[in-house]
Enzyme design. Structure first.
Site, PDB file in Angstrom:
ATOM      1  N   GLY A   1       4.096  -0.391   4.731  1.00 22.68           N
ATOM      2  CA  GLY A   1       5.343  -0.369   3.962  1.00 22.68           C
ATOM      3  C   GLY A   1       5.196  -0.122   2.478  1.00 22.68           C
ATOM      4  O   GLY A   1       5.842  -0.792   1.680  1.00 22.68           O
TER       5      GLY A   1
ATOM      6  N   HIS B   1       0.917  -7.553  -8.324  1.00 27.83           N
ATOM      7  CA  HIS B   1       1.980  -7.402  -9.327  1.00 27.83           C
ATOM      8  C   HIS B   1       2.639  -8.730  -9.686  1.00 27.83           C
ATOM      9  O   HIS B   1       3.769  -8.752 -10.155  1.00 27.83           O
ATOM     10  CB  HIS B   1       3.031  -6.391  -8.818  1.00 27.83           C
ATOM     11  CG  HIS B   1       2.485  -5.000  -8.690  1.00 27.83           C
ATOM     12  ND1 HIS B   1       3.055  -4.020  -7.898  1.00 27.83           N
ATOM     13  CD2 HIS B   1       1.401  -4.417  -9.257  1.00 27.83           C
ATOM     14  CE1 HIS B   1       2.338  -2.905  -7.989  1.00 27.83           C
ATOM     15  NE2 HIS B   1       1.329  -3.121  -8.794  1.00 27.83           N
TER      16      HIS B   1
ATOM     17  N   ASN C   1       3.946  -6.900  -3.499  1.00 31.06           N
ATOM     18  CA  ASN C   1       5.257  -7.562  -3.538  1.00 31.06           C
ATOM     19  C   ASN C   1       5.218  -8.810  -4.410  1.00 31.06           C
ATOM     20  O   ASN C   1       4.231  -9.539  -4.426  1.00 31.06           O
ATOM     21  CB  ASN C   1       5.706  -7.930  -2.124  1.00 31.06           C
ATOM     22  CG  ASN C   1       5.874  -6.709  -1.246  1.00 31.06           C
ATOM     23  OD1 ASN C   1       5.942  -5.588  -1.769  1.00 31.06           O
ATOM     24  ND2 ASN C   1       5.914  -6.894   0.051  1.00 31.06           N
TER      25      ASN C   1
HETATM   26  P1  OAD Z   1       8.491   1.685  -2.336  1.00 25.78           P
HETATM   27  O1  OAD Z   1       9.950   1.388  -2.380  1.00 25.78           O
HETATM   28  O2  OAD Z   1       7.957   2.711  -3.257  1.00 25.78           O
HETATM   29  O3  OAD Z   1       8.101   2.126  -0.861  1.00 25.78           O
HETATM   30  C1  OAD Z   1       8.555   1.420   0.243  1.00 25.78           C
HETATM   31  C2  OAD Z   1       7.910   1.975   1.484  1.00 25.78           C
HETATM   32  O4  OAD Z   1       8.331   1.151   2.557  1.00 25.78           O
HETATM   33  C3  OAD Z   1       8.316   3.416   1.833  1.00 25.78           C
HETATM   34  O5  OAD Z   1       7.164   4.170   2.157  1.00 25.78           O
HETATM   35  C4  OAD Z   1       9.237   3.238   3.043  1.00 25.78           C
HETATM   36  O6  OAD Z   1       9.126   4.307   3.980  1.00 25.78           O
HETATM   37  C5  OAD Z   1       8.689   1.968   3.655  1.00 25.78           C
HETATM   38  N1  OAD Z   1       9.642   1.204   4.462  1.00 25.78           N
HETATM   39  C6  OAD Z   1      10.983   1.075   4.338  1.00 25.78           C
HETATM   40  N2  OAD Z   1      11.474   0.250   5.273  1.00 25.78           N
HETATM   41  C7  OAD Z   1      10.416  -0.166   6.017  1.00 25.78           C
HETATM   42  C8  OAD Z   1      10.261  -1.047   7.143  1.00 25.78           C
HETATM   43  N3  OAD Z   1      11.297  -1.660   7.708  1.00 25.78           N
HETATM   44  N4  OAD Z   1       9.008  -1.220   7.632  1.00 25.78           N
HETATM   45  C9  OAD Z   1       7.934  -0.608   7.074  1.00 25.78           C
HETATM   46  N5  OAD Z   1       8.023   0.223   6.027  1.00 25.78           N
HETATM   47  C10 OAD Z   1       9.242   0.445   5.505  1.00 25.78           C
HETATM   48  O7  OAD Z   1       7.734   0.283  -2.520  1.00 25.78           O
HETATM   49  P2  OAD Z   1       6.226  -0.005  -2.941  1.00 25.78           P
HETATM   50  O8  OAD Z   1       5.315   1.057  -2.439  1.00 25.78           O
HETATM   51  O9  OAD Z   1       5.946  -1.414  -2.571  1.00 25.78           O
HETATM   52  O10 OAD Z   1       5.867  -2.375  -8.832  1.00 25.78           O
HETATM   53  O11 OAD Z   1       6.318   0.096  -4.510  1.00 25.78           O
HETATM   54  C11 OAD Z   1       5.169  -0.097  -5.251  1.00 25.78           C
HETATM   55  C12 OAD Z   1       5.484  -0.716  -6.587  1.00 25.78           C
HETATM   56  O12 OAD Z   1       6.461   0.039  -7.288  1.00 25.78           O
HETATM   57  C13 OAD Z   1       6.136  -2.086  -6.486  1.00 25.78           C
HETATM   58  O13 OAD Z   1       5.201  -3.124  -6.332  1.00 25.78           O
HETATM   59  C14 OAD Z   1       6.837  -2.211  -7.801  1.00 25.78           C
HETATM   60  C15 OAD Z   1       7.473  -0.855  -7.796  1.00 25.78           C
HETATM   61  O14 OAD Z   1       8.008  -0.391  -8.912  1.00 25.78           O
HETATM   62  C16 OAD Z   1       6.111  -3.182  -9.875  1.00 25.78           C
HETATM   63  O15 OAD Z   1       7.136  -3.832  -9.976  1.00 25.78           O
HETATM   64  C17 OAD Z   1       4.995  -3.220 -10.862  1.00 25.78           C
END
Ligand code: OAD
Length: 228
Positions: free
Chosen positions: A171, A105, A88
Site C-alpha cells: 500500500g 515519518h 504511516n
Molecule cells: P500514497 O497515497 O502515495 O499511496 C497509497 C498507495 O496505496 C497507492 O499505491 C494505492 O494504490 C494504494 N492503496 C490504496 N488503497 C489500498 C488498499 N485498500 N490496499 C492496499 N493498497 C491500497 O501513500 P504513501 O505511499 O504511504 O509522507 O505516501 C508516502 C508518503 O507521502 C507518506 O508517508 C506521507 C506522504 O506525503 C509524509 O507525510 C512525510
C-alpha cells in the site's frame, strides 16, 4: 534460526480502516495542499492551521481500528523474525499487536519539541494545544516528518532492509524518498512481494511478485501462504 521478513507499509494498508491515502485524491491531503500543512515553512507561517490539521488527523487515527491486513502481519511472528517499517503516522500496527515497528515519518500520537526534534512526548487525547510546551519552553508540534525535513530513522531502516530474506511492500505509491529507495537495499536473492491494487512500478528491482489486491484481502492471503 528464524527467517527475517521486513515489511514496508504505506497509507494503503490503513485505507480500509477509514484513513485516506495521500495520492488517491487529486494530490490533496484531506482537502489541503501539503505545502500549507506539512512543511517547516507552513509551521513558521501559520502554526495554528498546521496544529489544527494534525489534531484532526490524530482524532481520525484514534477513532480508526486496525484492519485484517494489520492483524494478519502479527501472525507472521510465530514463524519469522518480523520488522515493519511504516511510512504511516497512525498507530494501527501497534494496536494490532506487531512487536517491531519503525516509524519512518513519525507518529501522530506523540508530540515533538520545536526546538529539539529528539524530544518527544505522548499526546493525551486528540488535541495538542498552542501554548503546550516542551521542557525547553518551546511550542510542542506533532511528531511527524515534514517535507524537507531529515528522516532520522532511514539508516536503521536501510540496515534492516539489507538483512531481509523476504521483503514485503504494502500500500505505498513508492513516490516519496528516501522511503521508496529502501527496496534498493534488499539483497538480490530475497523474495520480494508487493501488495497494492495499483501495483506501482519499483525502479531498478526485478523479480517482484505482484499481488494486485486490496490489503485487507491480499495481506491475509499472502500471510496464509507464508505460514504453510
Ligand atoms: P500514497 O497515497 O502515495 O499511496 C497509497 C498507495 O496505496 C497507492 O499505491 C494505492 O494504490 C494504494 N492503496 C490504496 N488503497 C489500498 C488498499 N485498500 N490496499 C492496499 N493498497 C491500497 O501513500 P504513501 O505511499 O504511504 O509522507 O505516501 C508516502 C508518503 O507521502 C507518506 O508517508 C506521507 C506522504 O506525503 C509524509 O507525510 C512525510
Amino acid at each position: 534460526m528464524k527467517k527475517k521478513i521486513v515489511i514496508l507499509t504505506g497509507a494503503g494498508i490503513s485505507a480500509e480502516s477509514g484513513l485516506n491515502t495521500f495520492r488517491d485524491a487529486d494530490g490533496l491531503w484531506e482537502g489541503y495542499d501539503v505545502n500549507d500543512v506539512a512543511t517547516p515553512e507552513a509551521w513558521d507561517r501559520d502554526p495554528v492551521l498546521v496544529q489544527h490539521f494534525y489534531n484532526l488527523r490524530r482524532k481520525a487515527v484514534l477513532e480508526a481500528l486496525p484492519n485484517a491486513a494489520h492483524k494478519a502481519l502479527v501472525a507472521l511472528e510465530a514463524r519469522y523474525e518480523v520488522t515493519i517499517i511504516t511510512q504511516n503516522i497512525d498507530d494501527l500496527h501497534e494496536r494490532a499487536g506487531s512487536s517491531h515497528i519503525v516509524h519512518l515519518h513519525g507518529i501522530i500520537t506523540r508530540s515533538q519539541s520545536s526546538a529539539n526534534p529528539a524530544l518527544t512526548y505522548p499526546v493525551e487525547g486528540w488535541e495538542l494545544k498552542m501554548g503546550e510546551k516542551c521542557e525547553l519552553g518551546s511550542q510542542l508540534r506533532p511528531h511527524v516528518v515534514w517535507f524537507g525535513e531529515p528522516v532520522p530513522m532511514i539508516e536503521e531502516a536501510a540496515r534492516l532492509a539489507a538483512q531481509a530474506d523476504i521483503f514485503m511492500i504494502i500500500g505505498t505509491s513508492l513516490l516519496v524518498y528516501p522511503a521508496a529507495g529502501l527496496v534498493n537495499f534488499v539483497p538480490r536473492q530475497a523474495r520480494k512481494i508487493l501488495i497494492d491494487p495499483k501495483a506501482p512500478k519499483v525502479a531498478g528491482v526485478s523479480g517482484i511478485e505482484s499481488v494486485k489486491m486490496k490489503a485487507g484481502e491480499g495481506v491475509p492471503q499472502v500471510v496464509r501462504e507464508l505460514l504453510l
